[in-house]
Design an enzyme around this catalytic site. Structure first.
Site, PDB file in Angstrom:
ATOM      1  N   THR A 211       0.722  -1.197  -0.024  1.00  0.00           N
ATOM      2  CA  THR A 211       0.189   0.043  -0.063  1.00  0.00           C
ATOM      3  C   THR A 211       0.740   1.332   0.002  1.00  0.00           C
ATOM      4  O   THR A 211       0.442   2.124  -0.618  1.00  0.00           O
ATOM      5  CB  THR A 211      -0.830  -0.027   1.138  1.00  0.00           C
ATOM      6  OG1 THR A 211      -1.896  -1.316   1.180  1.00  0.00           O
ATOM      7  CG2 THR A 211      -1.789   1.415   1.399  1.00  0.00           C
TER       8      THR A 211
ATOM      9  N   ASP B  79       1.612  -7.108  -4.312  1.00  0.00           N
ATOM     10  CA  ASP B  79       0.655  -6.955  -3.138  1.00  0.00           C
ATOM     11  C   ASP B  79       1.194  -8.068  -2.079  1.00  0.00           C
ATOM     12  O   ASP B  79       1.313  -9.055  -2.623  1.00  0.00           O
ATOM     13  CB  ASP B  79      -0.671  -7.164  -3.470  1.00  0.00           C
ATOM     14  CG  ASP B  79      -1.796  -7.037  -2.339  1.00  0.00           C
ATOM     15  OD1 ASP B  79      -1.560  -7.754  -1.477  1.00  0.00           O
ATOM     16  OD2 ASP B  79      -2.594  -6.230  -2.464  1.00  0.00           O
TER      17      ASP B  79
ATOM     18  N   ASP C 161      -0.341  -7.027   5.007  1.00  0.00           N
ATOM     19  CA  ASP C 161      -0.940  -8.384   5.104  1.00  0.00           C
ATOM     20  C   ASP C 161      -0.104  -9.657   5.563  1.00  0.00           C
ATOM     21  O   ASP C 161      -0.322 -10.392   6.489  1.00  0.00           O
ATOM     22  CB  ASP C 161      -1.719  -8.805   3.921  1.00  0.00           C
ATOM     23  CG  ASP C 161      -2.964  -7.976   3.665  1.00  0.00           C
ATOM     24  OD1 ASP C 161      -3.358  -7.029   4.650  1.00  0.00           O
ATOM     25  OD2 ASP C 161      -3.615  -7.930   2.506  1.00  0.00           O
TER      26      ASP C 161
ATOM     27  N   GLN D 168      -4.326 -20.374  20.052  1.00  0.00           N
ATOM     28  CA  GLN D 168      -4.923 -19.417  19.330  1.00  0.00           C
ATOM     29  C   GLN D 168      -5.106 -18.050  20.193  1.00  0.00           C
ATOM     30  O   GLN D 168      -5.350 -16.907  19.582  1.00  0.00           O
ATOM     31  CB  GLN D 168      -6.505 -19.919  19.122  1.00  0.00           C
ATOM     32  CG  GLN D 168      -6.765 -20.982  18.324  1.00  0.00           C
ATOM     33  CD  GLN D 168      -7.988 -21.496  18.243  1.00  0.00           C
ATOM     34  OE1 GLN D 168      -8.723 -20.721  18.428  1.00  0.00           O
ATOM     35  NE2 GLN D 168      -7.933 -22.714  17.726  1.00  0.00           N
TER      36      GLN D 168
END
Length: 339
Positions: A16, A61, A94, A275
């Site tokens: 970005t 990206d 990301d 998690q």
């Protein structure tokens, strides 16, 4: 005597920070991004390091970044290691934590600052976070006190292999849930000196990565483990299991443990992560986690999934035996876990 300026290499991978508006949405445009960089007066101000830019080809990206690009970035750093005092890698958000983790392992005996950064808003926009992230990353990369791969974003300098992407739309996009920031940036850059890794005195080298088959399974209520039986072959080299809490799995399922035993017998390394962003895996603390240890799984302690995946790639690429890989997965190699 006037102090000689540090030299920083900026490696632009895409993402970005360097994207421009097009008819099809934001996309990286190398030439226009270079023009924007040249137009930032602070990058040429007194007290800032000298810098050069090299571009990865093609620009991507970050969702398209793979092991191949990790090797490309590592090779760029290794080929310029003696020419520059530090490195800034401009990367999409990301998978930035994955790349930071991978580089922390592949850059062996690194003693120079390697700072990954990017932005949530492109530099081409009037209001953006790209400018401040870039300028501060450059200042950190020129600082002799940093000797490791880091991620700088939104006012915090994080250990690369301790970072996770926390938010898709906040300007503070990354966190380090189980390790304190290496520095926090306000009016000044305030370093957390006890947390910084010391400079390595051994000779620097690059360990490129092999694209070995690795998988990730996230446990959820009602999961049908038998669906994964078919992938547990000798071809699968490593698997990261994201369990509940401190390493727990559903106790009512009889399918998982035989699958793990089968995988372990095939030579697959099974790493247990939690998690929960905060906390650590403690195999054996509960009956449901002791079964994992008995079946051949290895504790990841408080390692992130991103770092666990990168570490598996690294250890397999080193050509180590299965026993040695299992042992090193439970050791801190680059400050990635707390024992």
């Amino acid at each position: 005597m006037k102090q000689e300026r540090k030299r920083i290499l900026i490696i632009y991978t895409g993402g970005t920070i360097g994207m421009m508006k097009t008819r099809h949405g934001y996309a990286p445009q190398k030439e226009k991004f270079h023009q924007l960089l040249d137009a930032i007066p602070e990058l040429k101000a007194e007290g800032m390091p000298d810098w050069e830019v090299v571009d990865m080809d093609p620009l991507l990206d970050s969702s398209n970044i793979t092991v191949r690009e990790w090797n490309t970035i590592g090779t760029m750093i290794a080929g310029n290691y003696d020419r520059f005092d530090g490195f800034v890698i401009l990367h999409g958000t990301d998978t930035m934590a994955y790349t930071a983790s991978a580089l922390s392992f592949t850059l062996r005996n690194n003693s120079k600052p390697v700072i990954l950064t990017g932005s949530q808003i492109p530099l081409c926009e009037i209001r953006n976070d790209a400018r401040d992230n870039l300028i501060t990353a450059m200042q950190v990369a020129a600082d002799d006190r940093v000797h490791e791969v880091c991620l700088y974003f939104g006012g915090k300098l994080l250990r690369g292999n301790r970072s996770i992407k926390y938010s898709a739309d906040d300007l503070i996009a990354f966190e380090s849930p189980n390790f304190q920031p290496l520095a926090e940036v306000g009016i000044e850059i305030r370093y957390n000196f006890p947390a910084l890794l010391p400079a390595c005195k051994e000779t620097f080298s690059l360990q490129t990565l092999k694209s070995v088959p690795i998988g990730v399974i996230k446990v959820f209520p009602g999961i049908q483990f038998e669906l994964f039986d078919s992938i547990m072959t000798e071809r699968l080299k490593g698997i990261v299991i994201e369990t509940f809490g401190a390493g727990n799995i559903p106790g009512s399922s009889d399918a998982l443990l035989p699958i793990i035993r089968k995988a372990s017998e095939n030579g697959t390394i099974i790493i247990v992560c939690s998690q929960c962003p905060h906390g650590t895996v403690a195999l054996g603390a509960y009956e449901t986690s002791e079964a994992l240890r008995n079946a051949g799984a290895v504790s990841g302690y408080d390692i992130t999934t991103e770092a666990a995946v990168a570490k598996l790639y690294y250890l397999f690429s080193c050509g180590l035996e299965e026993k040695e890989i299992r042992s090193r997965m439970e050791q801190s190699l680059r400050g990635e876990i707390t024992i």
